[in-house]
Design a protein around this motif. Structure first.
Motif: not given
Ligand code: ZN
Ligand code: B3K
Length: 893
Positions: A269, A302, A306, A325, A386
């Motif tokens: 990210e 995703h 971020h 996360e 995660y």
């Molecule tokens: Zn991530």
């Protein structure tokens, strides 16, 4: 490779940085055989630190060419540099540090820092890769504003990218050119990125809710240009969704994504410049499965999410990794649920949790969502951090409700924008915005292990009272012998003859008006609690853990008829699916028992009838039918058996294959009719209306593969006619698994000949072969490692072949003679120095020795062999040594 016994980093030792670096200017001179990095850092003493003494900057594999402090070369005795960094004595309160280092991206096979992938320069800095680029305070709580100048040959590297906005571009002498990028947002070094290459791009625009016009670009190799559209559409959906659900807008004028072939994980990210593994961004019908299209959408989202949960608000230290996360996985899961099927997304996520994360929680590397210590942080990008971390955030959402949760997230972003914070800060924002106390809830961050709920019920016919008694306990994990009770939301319904019953807890007044009073979330916080529902006209079947409301194991002594009832009639999609899975597990238990007793197994008629009903044309949702018809995976079954005391992998495999064949035989006609009812669409599209029927047809084909020619004939036709990878792979698997040797080899060779030019398709081809159930599976994988299509330097290939074999071909990985372990150990040994991150990750299946009692010695022997190797990387050392450490099986139950 550092010292023989790498040291542990502990959360308890956290100290604020001695210095801050408000400004960073980098100048890269990129050449084929070396790169010069000139860094100018503006350093100031951190008022929040009282530490004195020399200042240490991290740096690894750097050849220092020049060092200036405020423009002057320091006296030799006042500084030193070693394999881990640079140390300056008595630094001034504020000063400018200039360094020039020479690095060798071409020799960088670890794919951390700056490296070359197919002729393109790219970076990966999370978690600690920046120190392989320049001397720096390479820790996430040092946030800096970056200006980046890149010089490179104009013809070979026409595209030069970094974070933020491009502010200038000009030609230099000797065919070189220079581009400057400025990123106005302070960021930690792990979010730095640079790309240089000959890339094409697809371009689009997005206007934010606040009116910012953002240029969106996806950079790929010219040949892949047609494969970027899906990612672009996904990006725009994600940008809109984050505005609508979280009020988060994008904050730069450009958003760039670059696709890279050699990449250690899925994507990264970096601020304004996301870097993606090609497998997670490129998509087209011929090279991507339905699941692949969904994966691209989810990962693009995703990484985009971020930008707020991770970049604008980042982590104080790496122990807080789940802060970004766990939260971001929760965000992407909700995005996928909103865009696709909520029930299916929940089923997928619960399956991943229950198989792989529960196994991690029960194994030698178990750690809390916020670990207390690590040797190599890259080993802690785990399912616990995660996925369990996302479940913890989901539980908060369940407890606070959508509005309360949104108020908490608004406060979190507002309070901490531009800061590096902790999981406590996140919880504090949630608590403050809702005027509640989450002190006990926070135990989820510090306690490892999967909580176990045991539920009993009692029914009083006369009073119409139904009491549920719930006990919770969490098993011991390495370093954590005792556990405290947790706050657990237990969502449930009670099912009666005519459907879900209205729920009134003792002491409440019945609410006749409220429409949704058939669903309830009980909040558990004691070791044992009872809840009595009143006014029930009949004894209900409890529908427990609806929506998988908490990452726990739950046991309740269901009778099969009750499971069948839940499966067909509960309002909750997850419960319906789960009841079906439990019915299958029970049927598999019958088969194993019969085999053990030397008798002939019989197919549970209740299960056969349930499956037939799912295949009925009247079943409304083919995608759900497919998910419900799928047998529990071998890994799920092994995890369940391991929890009950130890798995017999061969017996599990045998029972599962027996049941698949028995259902195939009993339902052959309905299966064939179902296949015919769902012919391939006229033109492939990765949309729900097509994915569901496709998945149902291919599930049926999987059962029919046990029916000799019936399955083979259908598969041959499907392979010949398919216009997409999903159908091709499903058919190829049937032919390769159920066909004779000639059919198998012809089909596999034909497929390779047709698709050898598409790396991502070849990866599927490798993976399919790695997971075939054939007597020579180990030998096939070994031979494929010599195939021109394989490359030990490319993590995707290693994962597709070796990772898939060890992780998903259980009977053959656990072959009695230990050949599977030897194969994996050999690859880990070969990768230890070359790419330690991948080497350590590959080891996961070998760490689960405790679950397979009959193979303990062989598995530990391979781990011990690895442990004795010279120059073990810290990554591999940590996994191997922790796996070997605990001798005794953990207490179960
Ligand atoms: Zn991530
Ligand atoms: N943050 C990266 C993962 C980095 C892994 C470093 N070993 C991708 C993600 O989770 O979005």
């Amino acid at each position: 490779m550092r010292d023989a016994q790498p040291r542990s980093i502990r959360l308890a030792d956290y100290r604020p940085p001695m210095f801050l670096i408000p400004r960073t200017a980098l100048h890269f001179e990129l050449y084929e055989d070396f790169t010069l990095v000139h860094a100018t850092l503006g350093l100031v003493r951190n008022p929040a630190s009282d530490e004195r003494g020399p200042l240490r900057l991290a740096g690894e594999g750097l050849e220092l060419r020049e060092l200036l402090i405020d423009g002057e070369a320091p006296v030799a005795s006042r500084w030193r540099c070693d394999a881990e960094g640079l140390e300056l004595d008595d630094p001034p309160e504020a000063f400018e540090l200039c360094t020039t280092v020479r690095i060798d991206p071409r020799a960088n096979t670890a794919l951390e820092g700056l490296y070359l992938s197919r002729g393109m320069f790219c970076t990966q800095c999370e978690a600690e890769g920046f120190r392989r680029i320049s001397y720096f305070l390479d820790r996430p709580d040092v946030m800096s504003v970056y200006s980046v100048t890149i010089d490179a040959d104009r013809r070979r590297y026409p595209v030069l990218l970094s974070n933020g906005n491009r502010t200038s571009q000009r030609a230099l002498d000797d065919g070189r050119h220079r581009v400057v990028w400025e990123d106005p947002f302070p960021k930690p070094s792990y979010l730095f990125a640079l790309v240089a290459g000959d890339l094409a791009c697809i371009e689009d625009r997005f206007r934010t809710r606040g009116g910012r016009d953002v240029a969106l670009r996806i950079y790929v190799e010219e040949k892949d240009l047609a494969k970027g559209d899906h990612a672009m559409a996904s990006l725009k959906h994600a940008m809109r969704w984050d505005e609508e659900r979280y009020g988060r807008e994008y904050d730069l004028d450009v958003f760039n994504i670059v696709a890279v072939d050699d990449f250690n994980m899925g994507a990264m990210e970096n601020k304004g410049l996301n870097i993606f593994n090609t497998s997670c961004v490129l998509a087209c019908p011929a090279t991507t499965t339905d699941a692949g299209f969904q994966r691209v959408e989810a990962i693009v989202a995703h990484e985009y999410f971020h930008n707020w949960s991770g970049n604008r608000v980042t982590c104080r230290d790496w122990f807080q990794l789940s802060l970004k996360e766990g939260f971001t996985v929760f965000r992407d899961a909700e995005f996928s649920a909103d865009l696709g099927s909520r029930d299916l997304k929940r089923i997928e996520d619960a399956t991943l949790l229950r198989t792989a994360q529960f196994a991690e929680d029960a194994g030698p590397l178990a750690h809390p969502v916020r670990p207390d210590s690590y040797i190599e942080i890259n080993n802690f990008y785990t399912l616990t951090v995660y996925e369990k971390g996302a479940e913890v955030v989901r539980m908060l959402h369940t407890l606070l409700g959508e509005e309360g949760f949104r108020a908490g997230s608004d406060l979190y972003f507002e309070r901490h924008d531009g800061q590096a914070v902790t999981c406590d800060d996140f919880i504090a924002a949630m608590a403050d915005a809702n005027d509640t106390d989450l002190g006990t809830f926070k135990r989820w961050y510090g306690q490892a292990g999967t909580p176990e709920l045991t539920v009993e019920d009692a029914w009083d016919k006369d009073s119409g009272a139904y009491t549920l008694t719930v006990r919770q306990q969490t098993p011991a994990t390495p370093g954590q012998p005792g556990k405290a009770p947790l706050v657990i939301p237990l969502a449930l319904g009670l099912l009666g003859d005519a459907g879900n019953l209205r729920l009134t807890l003792e002491g409440e007044t019945p609410d006749g008006e409220q429409a949704d009073n058939t669903h309830r979330v009980l909040v558990l916080e004691e070791p044992e609690q009872s809840f009595t529902f009143t006014g029930l006209p009949e004894r209900p079947v409890p529908a427990l853990l609806r929506g998988f409301s908490a990452p726990v194991r739950l046991s309740y002594p269901y009778r099969r008829e009750q499971l069948r009832t839940l499966m067909t009639r509960d309002d909750d999609g997850f419960v319906r699916w789960d009841a079906g899975q439990q019915l299958m597990v029970a049927a598999l238990g019958d088969v194993q028992a019969a085999r053990a007793a030397g008798t002939t197994p019989a197919l549970d008629p209740l299960l056969a009838e349930a499956c037939a009903a799912l295949l009925d044309p009247a079943t409304p949702d083919p995608a759900v039918a497919a998910a419900m018809l799928a047998l529990p995976g071998e890994s799920t079954l092994v995890e369940l058996a391991a929890h009950a005391g130890g798995a017999d992998i061969d017996a599990i495999h045998d029972a599962r294959e027996w049941l698949r064949a028995a259902l195939g035989e009993a339902l052959e006609d309905v299966l064939v009719r179902c296949v015919r009812r769902h012919p391939p669409a006229a033109a492939y599209a990765p949309v729900g209306e097509q994915i569901g029927p496709r998945s149902l047809r291919n599930t049926c084909l999987g059962y029919l593969a046990t029916r000799g020619d019936t399955g083979l004939v259908l598969a041959r036709a499907q392979l010949a006619e398919a216009d997409n990878l999903t159908d091709r792979l499903a058919a190829l698997r049937v032919l390769a698994q159920a066909g004779d040797a000639t059919e198998r080899e012809t089909a596999l060779e034909g497929f390779y000949a047709a698709w050898q030019h598409e790396a991502l398709v070849v990866n599927h081809w490798l993976q399919l072969q790695a997971t075939l159930d054939l007597p020579d599976a180990v030998e096939r994988v070994t031979a494929l490692m010599e195939h021109p299509a394989f490359d030990l330097g490319n993590p995707n290939k290693v994962r597709s072949l070796v990772g898939a074999f060890a992780g998903a071909n259980l009977v053959h990985f656990h072959r009695a003679d230990g050949a599977g372990y030897g194969l994996l150990g050999g690859v880990v040994e070969a990768l230890n120095a070359r790419n330690p991150q991948i080497a350590a990750r590959l080891l996961t299946p070998l760490t689960k020795w405790r679950t397979v009692p009959v193979r303990v010695e062989a598995m530990r022997a391979e781990l011990s062999r690895l442990a004795a190797l010279p120059a073990l990387s810290p990554d591999v050392y940590e996994v191997v040594s922790k796996s070997l450490e605990s001798q005794e099986p953990q207490p179960v139950g």
